[in-house]
Each structure stands twice: as structure tokens, then as C-alpha cells.
Design a protein around this motif. Sequence first.
Motif, mmCIF file in Angstrom:
data_model
loop_
_atom_site.group_PDB
_atom_site.id
_atom_site.type_symbol
_atom_site.label_atom_id
_atom_site.label_comp_id
_atom_site.label_asym_id
_atom_site.label_seq_id
_atom_site.Cartn_x
_atom_site.Cartn_y
_atom_site.Cartn_z
ATOM 1 N N GLU A 46 1.102 -1.378 -0.142
ATOM 2 C CA GLU A 46 0.220 0.263 -0.426
ATOM 3 C C GLU A 46 0.859 0.832 -0.125
ATOM 4 O OE1 GLU A 46 -2.938 2.488 0.154
ATOM 5 O OE2 GLU A 46 -2.763 0.819 -0.065
ATOM 6 N N ALA A 47 2.194 1.285 1.085
ATOM 7 C CA ALA A 47 3.101 2.230 0.694
ATOM 8 C C ALA A 47 3.481 2.413 -0.684
ATOM 9 C CB ALA A 47 3.597 1.798 1.693
ATOM 10 N N MET A 48 4.225 1.301 -1.307
ATOM 11 C CA MET A 48 4.311 1.813 -2.591
ATOM 12 C C MET A 48 3.683 1.819 -3.327
ATOM 13 S SD MET A 48 7.281 0.523 -1.742
ATOM 14 C CE MET A 48 8.033 0.461 -3.578
ATOM 15 N N SER A 49 2.718 1.867 -3.624
ATOM 16 C CA SER A 49 1.576 2.099 -4.641
ATOM 17 C C SER A 49 1.462 4.286 -4.281
ATOM 18 C CB SER A 49 -0.091 1.876 -4.486
ATOM 19 O OG SER A 49 -0.332 2.015 -3.349
ATOM 20 N N ALA A 102 7.222 6.699 6.333
ATOM 21 C CA ALA A 102 8.236 7.516 5.726
ATOM 22 C C ALA A 102 8.316 8.436 4.528
ATOM 23 C CB ALA A 102 9.576 8.433 6.363
ATOM 24 N N PHE A 103 8.461 7.502 3.598
ATOM 25 C CA PHE A 103 9.074 7.805 2.130
ATOM 26 C C PHE A 103 7.669 7.724 1.543
ATOM 27 C CE2 PHE A 103 13.064 6.749 3.143
ATOM 28 C CZ PHE A 103 14.525 7.678 2.483
ATOM 29 N N TYR A 104 6.804 7.176 2.064
ATOM 30 C CA TYR A 104 5.326 6.979 1.306
ATOM 31 C C TYR A 104 4.766 8.617 2.007
ATOM 32 C CZ TYR A 104 0.701 6.011 3.123
ATOM 33 O OH TYR A 104 -0.218 6.631 3.122
ATOM 34 N N LEU A 105 5.108 8.770 2.678
ATOM 35 C CA LEU A 105 4.471 9.975 2.455
ATOM 36 C C LEU A 105 4.795 11.596 2.175
ATOM 37 C CD1 LEU A 105 3.858 9.532 6.754
ATOM 38 C CD2 LEU A 105 1.929 9.666 5.536
#
Length: 288
Positions: A46-49, A102-105
Motif C-alpha cells: 500500500e505504501a509502495m503504491s 516516511a518515504f511514502y508520506l
Amino acid sequence: MIDLLTAPFVEFSFMRRALAGCVALSVGAAPVGVFLTLRRMSLMSEAMSHAILPGAAVGFLWAGLSLPAMTLGGLVAGLAVALLSGFVARSTVLREDASLAAFYLISLAAGVLLISARGSSIDLLHILFGTVLALDDDALVLLGGIATVTLVGLAVAYRPLVMECVDPLFLRSVGRASGPVHYGFLALVVLNLVGGFAALGTLLAVGLMLLPAITARFWALDLTGLMPAAVILALIASVAGLLVSYYASLPTGPAIVLAAGTLYLASMLLGPRGGLVWRLLPARHLEA
């Protein structure tokens, strides 16, 4: 009844294209989702998407709604976030899930700002939620190519992937395949998320990857059953979502993901492998 199910696909080419794209997504993304769930990495996908959004936004700023530019940008951004989060986890006190969050946000906020700087709210909705009914030949070739690469990659790395799901420490101790397999699998995840982005947008790209894989746990016990079950469930959700969106004039991407969610809820109740209804039934003698 048969006419209701087949008429939209017989009469309209855009429905056939949407179905072909969803079939390619189902065949490629659902098996990847099975490995994600077994490795307890569901939320990571989900974060990678969302991590691919700034790359897609840069492609949009460079060439407008150009599929090749946005796909290339999303692929580069997704791989960069995956590698950076892994590097931070190995070089600092942070765990990989925390660094990835963190990177996702950061990626999500940066992508929305980049798109808003030049595009309209319609462009933003197009990128966030996709346009599965507007797939062209280039998009279908992309989705078919991603599905092919995914199946070949999973076939080549099947044994170490299974071993990493069962006992990752053992895989690290017997050879050097752990690192390449891990990052190769992350590359397949990003690749399928980029393909899902072309059809379902960044917010829903993970829907056909995870929901069928999670639902399959109620119908099968091992990988030989989980992967075919996940693909079949993804195909059913795709057809059901396309038909519901056509007859009820609803957004197609959300309808497909909600159809997959409905299958999950029904399986949670009625699935023969741990469904709630089966658990409430009295156990047979010597099976309690």
C-alpha cells in the motif's frame, strides 16, 4: 441472464479493452499479492503504491497524460523508494516499515503538489483513481508485458521465494540468494503497482493485488492452491466490477475493488478454510 453478462463486452470495444487489462492485472498482480501476504508485507505494498506518485507526476509535468512518460517516472520513483527505505533500515536504527512509511508520506504529498501545480482537479482524479475504461493499445501491451515478466520472474525465483516466506534466516545461511531475491521481488511489486496505476490509479492499484490474495486464504491452504484461487477471485471481481459500473453508472475502478472486497467479506463468512460460519458449526468427533 447470459445476455446481461456478455452484452457490454460484445457491444463496446472499451469494455473489452477494460476486461483485457483487468485480466492481465489479475494474472500478474494476484500471485505477487499471495507472496506479500505470506511474508507479512501487505501494508508495504500500500505504501509502495503511493510511492510511485511523484515519478508519475514528473512524467505528467514533462509530457502531460502520456502513459510511457508517467509509467517510466512511476517505475523509477517506486524502485528508488524501495531501495532508499531498505538502505535506511540497514544503516540506521529505523526498521524498514518505518522508513518506508516516511518515504511514502513524503512521496504522496510531493506527487499531489506537483500535479496540482500544473494540472486540474480532473487530472489529479485521473492519476489517483485511474481510467480503466480508457485503456488503449499501448496500455494493454504494457499490462500484458508486466504480467509476462511477473510470471517468468516468479517461476525462476519460486523456490527461494517460498523458502524466504517459511524461514528467511535459513535462506541467508545457505547462500547469497536472499538479497537478490528480496530486491527482485520488490521490483516485481513495483512493476505490478505501475501496471495497476495505468488502469486503477495510485490509490486503487493495490486493490487487485491484495484483496484476492487475502481472500484466497479462506479457500486454499498452500501455494499450489492459493495462487490459482487468488487469480480466479481477481478475475471474478474484475468482471463483476465492470458489469456493476456499466449498469449502475458507477466509477469503474472503485467498483472493481469493492467487488473484490465483497468477495473477501463473503469468504470470511462462508469460506471452507476458517470461515466464521464453519467455525460456529459443531466440530466432528475427535476434531475439536
